[in-house]
Design a protein around this motif. Structure first.
Motif, mmCIF file in Angstrom:
data_model
loop_
_atom_site.group_PDB
_atom_site.id
_atom_site.type_symbol
_atom_site.label_atom_id
_atom_site.label_comp_id
_atom_site.label_asym_id
_atom_site.label_seq_id
_atom_site.Cartn_x
_atom_site.Cartn_y
_atom_site.Cartn_z
ATOM 1 N N ARG A 196 -6.966 1.431 15.922
ATOM 2 C CA ARG A 196 -6.091 2.158 15.008
ATOM 3 C C ARG A 196 -4.666 1.630 15.050
ATOM 4 O O ARG A 196 -3.694 2.362 15.184
ATOM 5 C CB ARG A 196 -6.103 3.657 15.294
ATOM 6 C CG ARG A 196 -5.535 4.458 14.128
ATOM 7 C CD ARG A 196 -5.504 5.960 14.323
ATOM 8 N NE ARG A 196 -6.509 6.465 15.191
ATOM 9 C CZ ARG A 196 -6.259 7.027 16.395
ATOM 10 N NH1 ARG A 196 -5.048 7.143 16.846
ATOM 11 N NH2 ARG A 196 -7.250 7.475 17.119
ATOM 12 N N GLU A 197 -4.528 0.316 14.913
ATOM 13 C CA GLU A 197 -3.204 -0.286 14.852
ATOM 14 C C GLU A 197 -2.963 -0.850 13.461
ATOM 15 O O GLU A 197 -3.896 -1.321 12.811
ATOM 16 C CB GLU A 197 -3.062 -1.401 15.885
ATOM 17 C CG GLU A 197 -2.891 -0.883 17.286
ATOM 18 C CD GLU A 197 -2.468 -1.973 18.255
ATOM 19 O OE1 GLU A 197 -2.247 -3.122 17.837
ATOM 20 O OE2 GLU A 197 -2.356 -1.668 19.441
ATOM 21 N N PRO A 198 -1.715 -0.839 13.015
ATOM 22 C CA PRO A 198 -1.408 -1.461 11.730
ATOM 23 C C PRO A 198 -1.684 -2.962 11.774
ATOM 24 O O PRO A 198 -1.411 -3.620 12.782
ATOM 25 C CB PRO A 198 0.085 -1.197 11.549
ATOM 26 C CG PRO A 198 0.411 -0.080 12.481
ATOM 27 C CD PRO A 198 -0.545 -0.194 13.613
ATOM 28 N N ILE A 199 -2.189 -3.492 10.691
ATOM 29 C CA ILE A 199 -2.434 -4.923 10.579
ATOM 30 C C ILE A 199 -1.121 -5.688 10.762
ATOM 31 O O ILE A 199 -1.098 -6.774 11.341
ATOM 32 C CB ILE A 199 -3.088 -5.236 9.210
ATOM 33 C CG1 ILE A 199 -4.480 -4.605 9.166
ATOM 34 C CG2 ILE A 199 -3.141 -6.723 8.926
ATOM 35 C CD1 ILE A 199 -5.087 -4.510 7.781
ATOM 36 N N GLU A 200 -0.034 -5.103 10.323
ATOM 37 C CA GLU A 200 1.285 -5.739 10.389
ATOM 38 C C GLU A 200 2.034 -5.435 11.691
ATOM 39 O O GLU A 200 3.266 -5.474 11.727
ATOM 40 C CB GLU A 200 2.152 -5.264 9.204
ATOM 41 C CG GLU A 200 1.541 -5.472 7.843
ATOM 42 C CD GLU A 200 0.570 -4.361 7.441
ATOM 43 O OE1 GLU A 200 -0.019 -4.478 6.361
ATOM 44 O OE2 GLU A 200 0.419 -3.384 8.204
ATOM 45 N N TRP A 201 1.330 -5.132 12.782
ATOM 46 C CA TRP A 201 1.985 -4.688 14.010
ATOM 47 C C TRP A 201 3.045 -5.673 14.501
ATOM 48 O O TRP A 201 4.123 -5.274 14.939
ATOM 49 C CB TRP A 201 0.963 -4.398 15.106
ATOM 50 C CG TRP A 201 1.632 -3.800 16.307
ATOM 51 C CD1 TRP A 201 1.800 -4.380 17.518
ATOM 52 C CD2 TRP A 201 2.266 -2.517 16.398
ATOM 53 N NE1 TRP A 201 2.490 -3.545 18.361
ATOM 54 C CE2 TRP A 201 2.784 -2.397 17.694
ATOM 55 C CE3 TRP A 201 2.444 -1.472 15.496
ATOM 56 C CZ2 TRP A 201 3.470 -1.257 18.126
ATOM 57 C CZ3 TRP A 201 3.125 -0.337 15.931
ATOM 58 C CH2 TRP A 201 3.633 -0.239 17.231
ATOM 59 N N GLU A 202 2.783 -6.962 14.455
ATOM 60 C CA GLU A 202 3.773 -7.934 14.929
ATOM 61 C C GLU A 202 5.067 -7.844 14.122
ATOM 62 O O GLU A 202 6.163 -7.913 14.682
ATOM 63 C CB GLU A 202 3.208 -9.353 14.879
ATOM 64 C CG GLU A 202 2.179 -9.613 15.959
ATOM 65 C CD GLU A 202 1.678 -11.046 15.938
ATOM 66 O OE1 GLU A 202 2.301 -11.919 15.288
ATOM 67 O OE2 GLU A 202 0.641 -11.301 16.581
ATOM 68 N N GLN A 203 4.946 -7.676 12.809
ATOM 69 C CA GLN A 203 6.145 -7.549 11.973
ATOM 70 C C GLN A 203 6.871 -6.237 12.266
ATOM 71 O O GLN A 203 8.097 -6.179 12.250
ATOM 72 C CB GLN A 203 5.783 -7.617 10.475
ATOM 73 C CG GLN A 203 5.238 -8.963 10.038
ATOM 74 C CD GLN A 203 3.712 -9.007 10.040
ATOM 75 O OE1 GLN A 203 3.052 -8.524 10.963
ATOM 76 N NE2 GLN A 203 3.147 -9.601 9.006
ATOM 77 N N ILE A 204 6.100 -5.186 12.528
ATOM 78 C CA ILE A 204 6.709 -3.894 12.868
ATOM 79 C C ILE A 204 7.467 -4.010 14.191
ATOM 80 O O ILE A 204 8.589 -3.505 14.321
ATOM 81 C CB ILE A 204 5.634 -2.779 12.920
ATOM 82 C CG1 ILE A 204 5.084 -2.545 11.505
ATOM 83 C CG2 ILE A 204 6.201 -1.495 13.519
ATOM 84 C CD1 ILE A 204 3.831 -1.693 11.461
ATOM 85 N N GLU A 205 6.874 -4.691 15.168
ATOM 86 C CA GLU A 205 7.571 -4.904 16.438
ATOM 87 C C GLU A 205 8.878 -5.669 16.219
ATOM 88 O O GLU A 205 9.899 -5.348 16.833
ATOM 89 C CB GLU A 205 6.683 -5.651 17.427
ATOM 90 C CG GLU A 205 5.631 -4.790 18.078
ATOM 91 C CD GLU A 205 4.888 -5.517 19.192
ATOM 92 O OE1 GLU A 205 4.729 -6.757 19.116
ATOM 93 O OE2 GLU A 205 4.457 -4.833 20.128
ATOM 94 N N ALA A 206 8.849 -6.666 15.347
ATOM 95 C CA ALA A 206 10.063 -7.447 15.075
ATOM 96 C C ALA A 206 11.125 -6.569 14.399
ATOM 97 O O ALA A 206 12.311 -6.643 14.756
ATOM 98 C CB ALA A 206 9.727 -8.654 14.192
ATOM 99 N N LEU A 207 10.722 -5.728 13.440
ATOM 100 C CA LEU A 207 11.667 -4.813 12.790
ATOM 101 C C LEU A 207 12.263 -3.842 13.815
ATOM 102 O O LEU A 207 13.470 -3.559 13.793
ATOM 103 C CB LEU A 207 10.963 -4.029 11.678
ATOM 104 C CG LEU A 207 10.580 -4.800 10.421
ATOM 105 C CD1 LEU A 207 9.639 -3.966 9.548
ATOM 106 C CD2 LEU A 207 11.828 -5.204 9.646
ATOM 107 N N ALA A 208 11.432 -3.330 14.702
ATOM 108 C CA ALA A 208 11.905 -2.388 15.722
ATOM 109 C C ALA A 208 12.813 -3.086 16.735
ATOM 110 O O ALA A 208 13.853 -2.545 17.134
ATOM 111 C CB ALA A 208 10.712 -1.739 16.419
#
Length: 197
Positions: free
Chosen positions: A77-89
């Motif tokens: 149940r993780e977003p497909i875009e998790w790496e991009q979300i981590e970068a935004l955060a």
């Protein structure tokens, strides 16, 4: 199954082993008085007593400005875009936080000014957050359960949510761990809301 975090919480509450009754599977117990952390008959709805009790057990922990990006490594149940979300955060000063590797989850959440994470048990620590802490819950449209919304409201936290699309149907009972997709522009705006508090 006894977890170190659970044992630490029980000790903080003054519930040492000599005051605990541990039931075996299928075993029942009749009591004169029971305190239930959720409202009888209403699933997933927490009473204010839960965060108040857990905060009181912490004493006076250091409060701070930590920004926690709570991860779900290995749980689905993780977003497909998790790496991009981590970068935004990361660009907004969030630290990648895995509660399963913490020595003291309750103290970590108590020191947070902002918490962001995918809906799931890794967000349980928001019960220890100080009133006014901003929480952003990331949902899949196939897993929309209000556990952490009601816990946030019970604790006087500022709560927001963003919902992604999985392409799967929600289940009547139990979790749906399918990956899902989020609009990264909406995620960036939601992260900006979290840190504006």
């Amino acid at each position: 199954h006894r977890s170190p975090e659970g044992e630490r919480t029980l000790a903080r509450l003054g519930l040492a082993d000599d005051r605990l009754v541990r039931l075996e599977r299928g075993q029942q117990l009749r009591v004169d008085r029971a305190l239930a952390p959720t409202l009888p008959g209403l699933r997933r709805q927490y009473l204010p007593m839960v965060p108040h009790l857990l905060r009181a057990a912490l004493g006076d922990p250091p409060r701070g400005g930590r920004r926690l990006l709570v991860v779900r490594d290995g749980y689905g149940r993780e977003p497909i875009e998790w790496e991009q979300i981590e970068a935004l955060a990361d660009a907004r000063g969030f630290e990648r936080y895995d509660p399963m590797t913490s020595d003291d989850q309750a103290a970590d959440f108590a020191a947070a000014a902002a918490v962001v994470g995918v809906s799931g048990s890794a967000l349980t620590g928001i019960a220890s957050c100080a009133p006014g802490t901003r929480v952003l819950e990331i949902f899949s449209d196939a897993h929309l359960y209000g556990y952490y919304c009601t816990l946030a409201v019970a604790g006087g936290l500022e709560y927001g949510a963003i919902i992604g699309r999985s392409g799967e149907q929600a289940r009547e009972m139990g979790p749906n761990n399918a990956a899902f997709s989020l609009d990264l522009t909406a995620v960036a705006e939601a992260l900006d809301w979290v840190i504006a508090g």
